[in-house]
Design a protein around this motif. Structure first.
Motif, PDB file in Angstrom:
ATOM      1  N   ARG A  56      31.393  40.310  42.458  1.00 37.37           N
ATOM      2  CA  ARG A  56      31.918  41.567  43.006  1.00 37.37           C
ATOM      3  C   ARG A  56      31.124  42.053  44.221  1.00 37.37           C
ATOM      4  N   ARG A  57      30.779  41.090  45.079  1.00 34.43           N
ATOM      5  CA  ARG A  57      30.051  41.452  46.295  1.00 34.43           C
ATOM      6  C   ARG A  57      30.959  42.228  47.239  1.00 34.43           C
ATOM      7  N   PHE A  58      30.323  43.101  47.977  1.00 34.00           N
ATOM      8  CA  PHE A  58      30.994  43.845  49.031  1.00 34.00           C
ATOM      9  C   PHE A  58      30.771  43.050  50.310  1.00 34.00           C
ATOM     10  N   TYR A  72      28.205  40.056  56.648  1.00 35.31           N
ATOM     11  CA  TYR A  72      27.145  40.311  55.659  1.00 35.31           C
ATOM     12  C   TYR A  72      27.802  40.606  54.321  1.00 35.31           C
ATOM     13  N   SER A  73      27.011  40.495  53.261  1.00 37.74           N
ATOM     14  CA  SER A  73      27.493  40.917  51.939  1.00 37.74           C
ATOM     15  C   SER A  73      26.399  41.707  51.235  1.00 37.74           C
ATOM     16  N   LEU A  74      26.845  42.540  50.307  1.00 42.82           N
ATOM     17  CA  LEU A  74      25.945  43.321  49.454  1.00 42.82           C
ATOM     18  C   LEU A  74      26.306  43.063  48.006  1.00 42.82           C
ATOM     19  N   VAL A  75      25.290  42.904  47.179  1.00 43.27           N
ATOM     20  CA  VAL A  75      25.521  42.788  45.740  1.00 43.27           C
ATOM     21  C   VAL A  75      24.643  43.830  45.054  1.00 43.27           C
ATOM     22  N   LEU A  76      25.240  44.528  44.094  1.00 50.58           N
ATOM     23  CA  LEU A  76      24.505  45.552  43.362  1.00 50.58           C
ATOM     24  C   LEU A  76      23.520  44.901  42.407  1.00 50.58           C
ATOM     25  N   GLN A  77      22.341  45.517  42.288  1.00 49.96           N
ATOM     26  CA  GLN A  77      21.297  45.052  41.382  1.00 49.96           C
ATOM     27  C   GLN A  77      20.926  46.189  40.437  1.00 49.96           C
ATOM     28  N   ASP A  78      19.961  45.948  39.579  1.00 47.35           N
ATOM     29  CA  ASP A  78      19.492  46.982  38.660  1.00 47.35           C
ATOM     30  C   ASP A  78      18.741  48.078  39.402  1.00 47.35           C
ATOM     31  N   ASN A  79      18.576  49.212  38.755  1.00 43.90           N
ATOM     32  CA  ASN A  79      17.765  50.321  39.249  1.00 43.90           C
ATOM     33  C   ASN A  79      18.213  50.843  40.615  1.00 43.90           C
ATOM     34  N   ALA A  81      19.425  49.416  43.139  1.00 37.98           N
ATOM     35  CA  ALA A  81      19.078  48.568  44.283  1.00 37.98           C
ATOM     36  C   ALA A  81      20.275  47.687  44.617  1.00 37.98           C
ATOM     37  N   CYS A  82      20.255  47.151  45.822  1.00 36.80           N
ATOM     38  CA  CYS A  82      21.253  46.172  46.222  1.00 36.80           C
ATOM     39  C   CYS A  82      20.560  45.110  47.069  1.00 36.80           C
ATOM     40  N   GLU A  83      21.189  43.954  47.148  1.00 35.17           N
ATOM     41  CA  GLU A  83      20.654  42.881  47.968  1.00 35.17           C
ATOM     42  C   GLU A  83      21.604  42.630  49.129  1.00 35.17           C
ATOM     43  N   LEU A  84      21.043  42.597  50.324  1.00 33.08           N
ATOM     44  CA  LEU A  84      21.780  42.241  51.531  1.00 33.08           C
ATOM     45  C   LEU A  84      21.658  40.741  51.704  1.00 33.08           C
ATOM     46  N   SER A  85      22.809  40.074  51.880  1.00 32.74           N
ATOM     47  CA  SER A  85      22.799  38.623  52.039  1.00 32.74           C
ATOM     48  C   SER A  85      23.604  38.205  53.265  1.00 32.74           C
ATOM     49  N   ASN A  86      23.137  37.109  53.857  1.00 33.92           N
ATOM     50  CA  ASN A  86      23.877  36.401  54.899  1.00 33.92           C
ATOM     51  C   ASN A  86      24.261  37.253  56.104  1.00 33.92           C
ATOM     52  N   LEU A  87      23.447  38.246  56.447  1.00 32.64           N
ATOM     53  CA  LEU A  87      23.722  38.988  57.670  1.00 32.64           C
ATOM     54  C   LEU A  87      23.582  38.011  58.830  1.00 32.64           C
ATOM     55  N   CYS A  88      24.656  37.862  59.606  1.00 31.35           N
ATOM     56  CA  CYS A  88      24.629  36.860  60.664  1.00 31.35           C
ATOM     57  C   CYS A  88      25.604  37.209  61.775  1.00 31.35           C
ATOM     58  N   VAL A  89      25.308  36.658  62.945  1.00 28.47           N
ATOM     59  CA  VAL A  89      26.164  36.796  64.113  1.00 28.47           C
ATOM     60  C   VAL A  89      26.194  35.424  64.786  1.00 28.47           C
ATOM     61  N   VAL A  90      27.387  34.971  65.177  1.00 25.39           N
ATOM     62  CA  VAL A  90      27.461  33.676  65.855  1.00 25.39           C
ATOM     63  C   VAL A  90      26.680  33.745  67.164  1.00 25.39           C
ATOM     64  N   SER A  91      26.121  32.626  67.549  1.00 19.81           N
ATOM     65  CA  SER A  91      25.157  32.600  68.660  1.00 19.81           C
ATOM     66  C   SER A  91      25.704  33.161  69.968  1.00 19.81           C
ATOM     67  N   THR A  92      26.964  32.946  70.274  1.00 27.58           N
ATOM     68  CA  THR A  92      27.507  33.429  71.549  1.00 27.58           C
ATOM     69  C   THR A  92      27.661  34.948  71.598  1.00 27.58           C
ATOM     70  N   TYR A  93      27.520  35.619  70.455  1.00 28.69           N
ATOM     71  CA  TYR A  93      27.629  37.080  70.399  1.00 28.69           C
ATOM     72  C   TYR A  93      26.285  37.757  70.119  1.00 28.69           C
ATOM     73  N   ARG A  94      25.219  37.007  70.074  1.00 24.48           N
ATOM     74  CA  ARG A  94      23.902  37.586  69.783  1.00 24.48           C
ATOM     75  C   ARG A  94      23.356  38.363  70.982  1.00 24.48           C
ATOM     76  N   HIS A  95      22.418  39.245  70.667  1.00 24.18           N
ATOM     77  CA  HIS A  95      21.727  40.066  71.665  1.00 24.18           C
ATOM     78  C   HIS A  95      22.679  41.051  72.336  1.00 24.18           C
TER      79      HIS A  95
END
Length: 160
Positions: A56-58, A72-79, A81-95
């Motif tokens: 059930r990731r966002f 990017y995705s977020l998954v809920l954790q205990d207490n 908290a959440c974990e941010l995963s796979n935040l990324c941008v393709v190279s031609t759109y960076r900076h």
């Protein structure tokens, strides 16, 4: 524009994740042989479908017109908290500030989900990435070395 992805957009997200993380793999010498579980090589449609349906990731993407260029995705954790995963941008759109927009969007989504802390994992040897996250208030909390990676996993967190 950033929006939550639909099921039919998963293939496009896989492409963006793999392409984005491949630049990290190239920079640090990771290959499908020495790091088969690294994001650039391990991300598949089945995996993202599982993350969406079972975990059930966002999941959010940055769109340039109709093309997905960041993710990017977020998954809920205990207490609360959440974990941010796979935040990324393709190279031609960076900076161009897209990564920052995605990160700030993740903060907003996490707060709406009542998260009070965000956790991330990074390639510890990637000092540039670590410094980038530190600029947004993340604090380094530790490292762990796994036999199946030719790098050290670094862990960071931010109070929201």
């Amino acid at each position: 524009m950033i929006k939550r992805i639909a099921k039919e957009e998963i293939a496009g997200c896989v492409k963006v994740i793999r392409e984005s993380f491949l630049t990290v793999a190239d920079e640090f010498g990771f290959t499908a042989l020495n790091a088969p579980r690294f994001t650039a090589f391990a991300t598949t449609e089945e995996r993202l479908n599982y993350q969406m349906d079972v975990e059930r990731r966002f999941m959010y993407a940055y769109y340039d017109k109709d093309s997905i260029v960041g993710y990017y995705s977020l998954v809920l954790q205990d207490n609360n908290a959440c974990e941010l995963s796979n935040l990324c941008v393709v190279s031609t759109y960076r900076h161009k500030g897209i990564g920052e927009e995605l990160l700030k969007n993740a903060f907003d989504v996490a707060r709406r989900l009542n998260c009070t802390k965000m956790n991330i994992g990074i390639v510890e040897e990637n000092k540039t990435l670590r410094q980038w996250y530190e600029a947004f208030g993340f604090v380094h909390t530790g490292t762990e070395k796994f036999d199946f990676f030719p790098f050290t996993c670094g862990y960071m967190e931010k109070e929201l």
